[in-house]
Design an enzyme around this catalytic site. Structure first.
Site, short mmCIF file in Angstrom:
data_model
loop_
_atom_site.label_atom_id
_atom_site.label_comp_id
_atom_site.label_asym_id
_atom_site.label_seq_id
_atom_site.Cartn_x
_atom_site.Cartn_y
_atom_site.Cartn_z
N ARG A 75 65.01 19.11 61.46
CA ARG A 75 64.06 19.65 62.45
C ARG A 75 64.13 18.84 63.74
O ARG A 75 64.08 19.40 64.84
CB ARG A 75 62.64 19.65 61.89
CG ARG A 75 62.42 20.66 60.78
CD ARG A 75 60.94 20.82 60.42
NE ARG A 75 60.23 19.57 60.22
CZ ARG A 75 60.11 18.94 59.04
NH1 ARG A 75 60.66 19.46 57.96
NH2 ARG A 75 59.42 17.82 58.95
N ARG B 193 63.29 22.22 55.89
CA ARG B 193 62.41 21.31 55.15
C ARG B 193 62.73 19.84 55.42
O ARG B 193 61.99 18.97 54.97
CB ARG B 193 62.49 21.61 53.65
CG ARG B 193 61.99 23.02 53.32
CD ARG B 193 61.98 23.28 51.85
NE ARG B 193 61.03 22.39 51.20
CZ ARG B 193 61.03 22.13 49.90
NH1 ARG B 193 61.90 22.71 49.12
NH2 ARG B 193 60.14 21.30 49.38
N CYS B 194 63.81 19.58 56.13
CA CYS B 194 64.26 18.21 56.39
C CYS B 194 63.80 17.76 57.77
O CYS B 194 64.10 18.41 58.78
CB CYS B 194 65.78 18.15 56.29
SG CYS B 194 66.49 16.58 56.83
N SER B 195 63.09 16.64 57.84
CA SER B 195 62.58 16.16 59.13
C SER B 195 63.72 15.80 60.08
O SER B 195 63.61 16.03 61.29
CB SER B 195 61.66 14.96 58.93
OG SER B 195 62.36 13.87 58.37
N ASN C 91 68.41 22.59 57.58
CA ASN C 91 67.49 22.73 56.46
C ASN C 91 66.10 22.52 57.05
O ASN C 91 65.74 21.40 57.40
CB ASN C 91 67.77 21.69 55.38
CG ASN C 91 66.77 21.74 54.25
OD1 ASN C 91 65.76 22.44 54.32
ND2 ASN C 91 67.03 20.97 53.21
#
Length: 119
Positions: free
Chosen positions: A19, A14-16, A12
């Site tokens: 990433r 948008r998920c730190s 995802n």
């Protein structure tokens, strides 16, 4: 180290944490197949496969139990089948990231857990 080309990440962007896991894989010389599971929700069979690779039968291992949707759907008391159905229908409830390699997997929280599969 084995073949790093057989690595897949359920990602995802948008998920730190997701990433971070993807970045760490790159630092380890691994270019995983990236599955954006929110856009292409995994089937129930794929969820079962991930649980097998994680070495568990409990879908809560890959469930974001703190999500509002989890409470709204009344999943706290749900049995295994109902929970797997909910994960397949609502992929936002799936914990992230999940990294798969061969017959093993990790929920990469923290992202450094990918080292368990790669190193």
């Amino acid at each position: 180290m084995g073949d790093p080309s057989d690595v897949t990440i359920w990602h995802n962007p948008r998920c730190s944490k997701s990433r971070g896991a993807l970045e760490l894989l790159g630092e380890l010389g691994v270019e995983p197949a990236v599955v954006r599971y929110l856009e292409a929700a995994p089937s129930r069979a794929q969820l079962e496969d991930v649980l097998r690779r994680l070495g568990t039968d409990d879908p809560r291992t890959i469930t974001r139990t703190g999500e509002r949707l989890y409470r709204e759907l009344g999943l706290a008391d749900a049995d295994r089948d109902a929970l797997l159905d909910a994960l397949a229908e609502h992929p936002a409830l799936i914990e992230r990231p999940i990294v798969l390699r061969g017959d093993r997997a990790v929920v990469a929280r923290p992202p450094e857990r990918v080292r368990d599969l790669i190193v």
